[in-house]
Each structure stands twice: as structure tokens, then as C-alpha cells.
Design a protein around this motif. Structure first.
Motif, short mmCIF file in Angstrom:
data_model
loop_
_atom_site.label_atom_id
_atom_site.label_comp_id
_atom_site.label_asym_id
_atom_site.label_seq_id
_atom_site.Cartn_x
_atom_site.Cartn_y
_atom_site.Cartn_z
N UNK A 17 47.28 50.37 35.01
CA UNK A 17 46.38 50.62 33.88
C UNK A 17 45.32 49.53 33.79
N UNK A 18 45.73 48.28 33.99
CA UNK A 18 44.78 47.17 33.96
C UNK A 18 43.72 47.33 35.05
N UNK A 19 44.14 47.73 36.24
CA UNK A 19 43.19 47.94 37.34
C UNK A 19 42.21 49.05 37.00
N UNK A 20 42.71 50.13 36.40
CA UNK A 20 41.84 51.23 36.00
C UNK A 20 40.81 50.77 34.96
N UNK A 21 41.26 49.96 34.00
CA UNK A 21 40.34 49.44 32.98
C UNK A 21 39.26 48.57 33.63
N UNK A 22 39.66 47.74 34.60
CA UNK A 22 38.69 46.90 35.30
C UNK A 22 37.68 47.75 36.06
N UNK A 23 38.17 48.82 36.70
CA UNK A 23 37.26 49.72 37.43
C UNK A 23 36.27 50.37 36.47
N UNK A 24 36.76 50.80 35.30
CA UNK A 24 35.89 51.42 34.29
C UNK A 24 34.84 50.44 33.80
N UNK A 25 35.24 49.19 33.56
CA UNK A 25 34.28 48.17 33.12
C UNK A 25 33.22 47.95 34.18
N UNK A 26 33.65 47.89 35.43
CA UNK A 26 32.71 47.68 36.53
C UNK A 26 31.76 48.87 36.64
N UNK A 27 32.30 50.07 36.44
CA UNK A 27 31.48 51.28 36.49
C UNK A 27 30.45 51.27 35.37
N UNK A 28 30.87 50.83 34.17
CA UNK A 28 29.96 50.74 33.03
C UNK A 28 28.85 49.73 33.29
N UNK A 29 29.19 48.61 33.89
CA UNK A 29 28.19 47.59 34.22
C UNK A 29 27.16 48.16 35.18
N UNK A 30 27.64 48.86 36.19
CA UNK A 30 26.74 49.45 37.18
C UNK A 30 25.83 50.48 36.52
#
Length: 84
Positions: A57-70
Motif C-alpha cells: 500500500x505504501x508503494x502504491x501511495x508513493x507511485x500515486x504521488x509521483x504520478x501526481x507530480x508528473x
């Protein structure tokens, strides 16, 4: 999984047990002797599975944050280009 990683997991598991759970573990070890294996215990396996789910779940949240930044960077760049 390496022996060091497994030992670290067992240490983490034991550290998070309550006093009563630690006592129960000690009793089980005393009664079962050499056949006792914490890694094969239901408690350890349930804890390890839950821990793995939390990490995923933490990895998924990090991926989502990175996607939002992009997405934010692309949107900002497009807006800046359009206003020029």
C-alpha cells in the motif's frame, strides 16, 4: 529470503508482541521444545502477510504521488507554453 532478513523479521515480530503474547510464545517454546518454530507459527505468518500488504500500500501511495507530480509538472508546462 536470507537468514539475516528472516532474523530481522522475527526480531520485529517479537518486538511488537504484547507482554502476554511474549509469555504465550515462551510457553509454546517451552512445551514444544525443538519442534517449535516461530517462523512457521500462525501469529508470525499472519503478521508477515499484513506487513507485506502495508508495504505494498505504501508503494502504491508513493507511485500515486509521483504520478501526481508528473501530471502537475506537465499541466504547468502546458499552461506556461499556452500563455507565451
Amino acid at each position: 529470503m536470507s537468514t539475516n532478513n528472516l532474523q530481522q523479521l522475527v526480531t520485529e515480530y517479537m518486538d511488537q508482541l504484547s507482554d502476554i503474547e511474549r509469555k504465550a510464545c515462551a510457553i509454546a517454546k517451552d512445551h514444544l521444545g525443538s519442534s517449535f518454530n516461530i517462523v512457521k507459527s500462525n501469529g508470525f505468518n499472519d503478521w508477515a502477510k499484513e506487513r507485506q500488504k502495508e508495504k505494498e500500500k505504501e508503494k502504491e501511495k508513493e507511485k500515486e504521488k509521483e504520478k501526481e507530480k508528473t501530471t502537475t509538472n506537465v499541466t504547468t508546462t502546458c499552461v506556461d507554453a499556452a500563455s507565451s
